[in-house]
Write an enzyme that holds these catalytic residues in place. Structure first.
Site, PDB file in Angstrom:
ATOM      1  N   TRP A 108       0.986  -1.236   0.155  1.00 43.81           N
ATOM      2  CA  TRP A 108       0.005   0.062  -0.042  1.00 43.81           C
ATOM      3  C   TRP A 108       0.896   1.166  -0.132  1.00 43.81           C
ATOM      4  O   TRP A 108       0.960   2.033   0.860  1.00 43.81           O
ATOM      5  CB  TRP A 108      -0.872  -0.088   1.178  1.00 43.81           C
ATOM      6  CG  TRP A 108      -1.897  -0.896   1.384  1.00 43.81           C
ATOM      7  CD1 TRP A 108      -2.305  -1.785   0.334  1.00 43.81           C
ATOM      8  CD2 TRP A 108      -2.527  -1.429   2.389  1.00 43.81           C
ATOM      9  NE1 TRP A 108      -3.304  -2.862   0.872  1.00 43.81           N
ATOM     10  CE2 TRP A 108      -3.698  -2.442   2.145  1.00 43.81           C
ATOM     11  CE3 TRP A 108      -2.821  -0.916   3.787  1.00 43.81           C
ATOM     12  CZ2 TRP A 108      -4.535  -2.905   3.001  1.00 43.81           C
ATOM     13  CZ3 TRP A 108      -3.862  -1.619   4.677  1.00 43.81           C
ATOM     14  CH2 TRP A 108      -4.645  -2.476   4.190  1.00 43.81           C
ATOM     15  N   ASN A 146       1.605  -1.452 -10.134  1.00 41.29           N
ATOM     16  CA  ASN A 146       0.014  -1.378 -10.428  1.00 41.29           C
ATOM     17  C   ASN A 146      -0.844  -0.479  -9.707  1.00 41.29           C
ATOM     18  O   ASN A 146      -1.724   0.266 -10.111  1.00 41.29           O
ATOM     19  CB  ASN A 146      -0.455  -2.873 -10.336  1.00 41.29           C
ATOM     20  CG  ASN A 146      -2.102  -2.667 -10.702  1.00 41.29           C
ATOM     21  OD1 ASN A 146      -2.556  -2.389 -11.922  1.00 41.29           O
ATOM     22  ND2 ASN A 146      -2.945  -2.990  -9.666  1.00 41.29           N
ATOM     23  N   ASP A 224       4.833  -7.278  -8.177  1.00 38.54           N
ATOM     24  CA  ASP A 224       3.360  -7.737  -7.858  1.00 38.54           C
ATOM     25  C   ASP A 224       2.451  -7.223  -8.879  1.00 38.54           C
ATOM     26  O   ASP A 224       2.740  -6.681  -9.640  1.00 38.54           O
ATOM     27  CB  ASP A 224       3.142  -6.960  -6.591  1.00 38.54           C
ATOM     28  CG  ASP A 224       1.782  -7.339  -5.836  1.00 38.54           C
ATOM     29  OD1 ASP A 224       1.705  -8.303  -5.400  1.00 38.54           O
ATOM     30  OD2 ASP A 224       0.912  -6.347  -5.801  1.00 38.54           O
ATOM     31  N   HIS A 228      -2.565  -7.149 -13.903  1.00 44.61           N
ATOM     32  CA  HIS A 228      -3.252  -5.812 -13.728  1.00 44.61           C
ATOM     33  C   HIS A 228      -2.495  -4.795 -14.490  1.00 44.61           C
ATOM     34  O   HIS A 228      -3.145  -3.681 -14.210  1.00 44.61           O
ATOM     35  CB  HIS A 228      -3.215  -5.468 -12.204  1.00 44.61           C
ATOM     36  CG  HIS A 228      -4.277  -6.568 -11.502  1.00 44.61           C
ATOM     37  ND1 HIS A 228      -5.568  -6.790 -12.006  1.00 44.61           N
ATOM     38  CD2 HIS A 228      -4.065  -7.707 -10.756  1.00 44.61           C
ATOM     39  CE1 HIS A 228      -6.041  -7.758 -11.407  1.00 44.61           C
ATOM     40  NE2 HIS A 228      -5.262  -8.385 -10.614  1.00 44.61           N
ATOM     41  N   GLU A 248       4.397 -11.651 -10.688  1.00 40.59           N
ATOM     42  CA  GLU A 248       3.247 -12.852 -10.063  1.00 40.59           C
ATOM     43  C   GLU A 248       1.999 -12.542 -11.192  1.00 40.59           C
ATOM     44  O   GLU A 248       1.349 -11.284 -11.161  1.00 40.59           O
ATOM     45  CB  GLU A 248       2.705 -11.925  -8.844  1.00 40.59           C
ATOM     46  CG  GLU A 248       1.703 -12.628  -8.201  1.00 40.59           C
ATOM     47  CD  GLU A 248       0.534 -11.595  -7.428  1.00 40.59           C
ATOM     48  OE1 GLU A 248      -0.086 -12.133  -6.495  1.00 40.59           O
ATOM     49  OE2 GLU A 248       0.758 -10.493  -7.477  1.00 40.59           O
TER      50      GLU A 248
END
Ligand SMILES: *[C@@H]1O[C@H](CO)[C@@H](O)[C@H](O)[C@H]1NC(C)=O
Ligand SMILES: *[C@@H]1O[C@H](CO)[C@@H](O)[C@H](O)[C@H]1NC(C)=O
Ligand SMILES: CC(=O)N[C@H]1CO[C@H](CO)[C@@H](O)[C@@H]1O
Ligand SMILES: [Ca+2]
Length: 451
Positions: A108, A146, A224, A228, A248
């Site tokens: 985050w 992302n 990560d 997306h 990932e």
């Protein structure tokens, strides 16, 4: 032989790494590690906040696994020998950037250029990398391109502080619509960066470059939420990183995941992960593994650099769903000995059994750090075999049946079963004569063709 000994000097391959050498400690051996250099290593995955708090209060449990528990960069440094002693020669650590409140896992981001103060300083991070390199261990840092933190708190996010740096908020309702997957917000909440915008693209490249060279130098990045972001973004991003990249793509579809190997070196072996769970937890036929091996070969550019695993921070631990230690050991042995870069999740060595996130992110300091536990010794033994055969990267199926899977890796012969503790399997000794001529391999190809 580039891995010959600890004192081996690796080739300095990029201008950036060279620049780093001139600014910092001349005695550190650094490299922008390539896929070839990662191949043959085994990774121990650390959730930084959960590994070691490093302040001596090592028995304090964590009251709430959704909040910070106190792990630090210095904590990892202090326990490097615990990891190295098990034979691992690489670690993967959580994202290191400053996060919004409660972002203990690191995903985050709030300030992409600042170190997460809960984990320590830039200096303590650099010290961790330096200490790892002194043990000939590589360090892979987790990075996110992302999204930033959640709920669109743009003005307090740096450097992406305006709404035009983000896609408009929307939910991913149709997972077959790749544009939605790429441009809507993961969980409906994570502020999705506008990776179509040239400045955002360039800035994300500068950020990853900055961390790899300045804070590390890191030897690799773990990326990560790869699916997306539009595929062609990743070519520039991994180019800017300049080191080995493992991404990932959370999917069991080898065709879908494999396509991303056109834009980065490596992916987590998610399609095989699902089969390993089916076989060793549900006792499905070993043919599921054998078939997946060939399916992967047809869909990935290079299966030898995929990150193989049977647990990670996003899925319940193996022992949570299947408590049979024999099945767990067989699954771990597959990960460690078969083709790919083994990736073992911290706590495996202490038989951790947490469930869904965050239950699977237990503090390790309550374990007592035993180097005498059954699984610590088991992983150490596997690493010893693996390291001895480091360059023998050829894997060959010898014998596959519903309950037995045997293969060779260089000079090692590996036999696995999925029947569990206290059960017996069909006899396979002496070692089949096909060990030498690869007849088993041909038989498994034929079996696949027939299906
Ligand atoms: C743990 O923290 C989360 C996040 O702040 C909170 O929602 C939850 O209620 C807490 N759980 C307990 C048992 O206090
Ligand atoms: C937004 O970030 C830029 C740097 O990327 C900075 O120059 C600017 O002052 C920031 N604006 C606000 C409102 O914080
Ligand atoms: C010992 C061994 O089989 N080494 C092979 C590893 O893989 C490379 C290519 O991926 C081969 O060139 C080596 O012969
Ligand atoms: Ca996106």
């Amino acid at each position: 032989m580039i891995f010959a000994s600890k004192s081996t000097t690796r080739t300095i391959c990029t201008a950036a790494a060279l620049w780093f050498l001139t600014v910092l400690d001349q005695s550190i051996t650094v490299s922008a590690a390539t896929a070839a250099e990662w191949k043959g290593r085994a990774i121990y995955q650390v959730v930084t906040d959960r590994f070691y708090n490093g302040d001596g209060k090592s028995s304090a449990p964590c009251d709430n696994l959704s909040l910070y528990c106190g792990g630090t960069f210095d904590g990892i440094t202090q326990k490097l020998d615990y990891i190295h002693g098990m034979g691992f020669d690489a670690i993967w650590i959580s994202p290191v950037v400053k996060n919004m409140d409660n972002g203990y896992h690191g995903y985050w981001a709030q300030d992409f250029y600042s170190t997460n103060p809960n984990f320590g300083t830039l200096e303590s991070l650099s010290n961790l990398v330096k200490e790892a390199h002194q043990r000939d261990m590589f360090v892979m840092v987790d990075v996110v391109a992302n999204h930033a933190g959640f709920n669109g708190d743009f003005s307090s996010t740096a450097p992406f502080n305006t709404s035009s740096d983000y896609h408009s908020r929307c939910d991913i309702n149709n997972w077959n619509d790749q544009t939605q997957v790429e441009q809507c917000w993961v969980t409906g909440q994570l502020s999705d960066l506008n990776t179509e915008d040239p400045w955002v693209q360039a800035e994300l490249g500068r950020i990853v470059r900055w961390w790899v060279t300045k804070a590390g130098p890191f030897d690799g990045v773990r990326i990560d939420t790869v699916k997306h972001v539009r595929k062609d973004f990743w070519t520039g991003f991994t180019g800017a990183a300049g080191v080995f990249a493992m991404g990932e793509v959370f999917s069991n579809d080898a065709g879908y995941v494999g396509d991303y190997q056109k834009v980065m070196d490596s992916l987590h072996s998610y399609p095989m992960y699902y089969q390993l769970r089916n076989v060793f937890q549900q006792k499905q036929s070993m043919w599921s593994i054998s078939n997946q091996v060939w399916t992967d070969k047809q869909n990935f550019k290079d299966t030898t650099v995929l990150g193989s695993f049977v647990e990670n921070h996003d899925n319940p631990r193996f022992l949570h769903d299947q408590s049979d230690m024999s099945l767990y050991k067989n699954a771990l042995a597959y990960v460690m000995m078969a083709e790919g870069i083994p990736t073992i999740y911290y706590g495996a060595e202490q038989a951790y059994a947490g469930g869904q996130d965050p239950g699977n992110r237990e503090p390790l300091w309550t374990s007592g750090w035993s180097t005498d536990s059954d699984l610590y010794k088991f992983l150490k033994t596997l690493n010893t075999v693996r390291t001895k055969d480091r360059f023998a990267n050829n894997t060959m199926n010898i014998h596959v049946s519903d309950n037995i899977y045997t293969f060779t890796r260089g000079n090692a012969f590996i036999a696995l079963s999925n029947v569990g503790s206290g059960q017996s399997v069909e006899a396979i000794s002496p070692v089949p004569s096909s060990f030498k001529n690869g007849a088993g391999e041909e038989a498994s190809r034929q079996r696949l063709r027939q299906q």
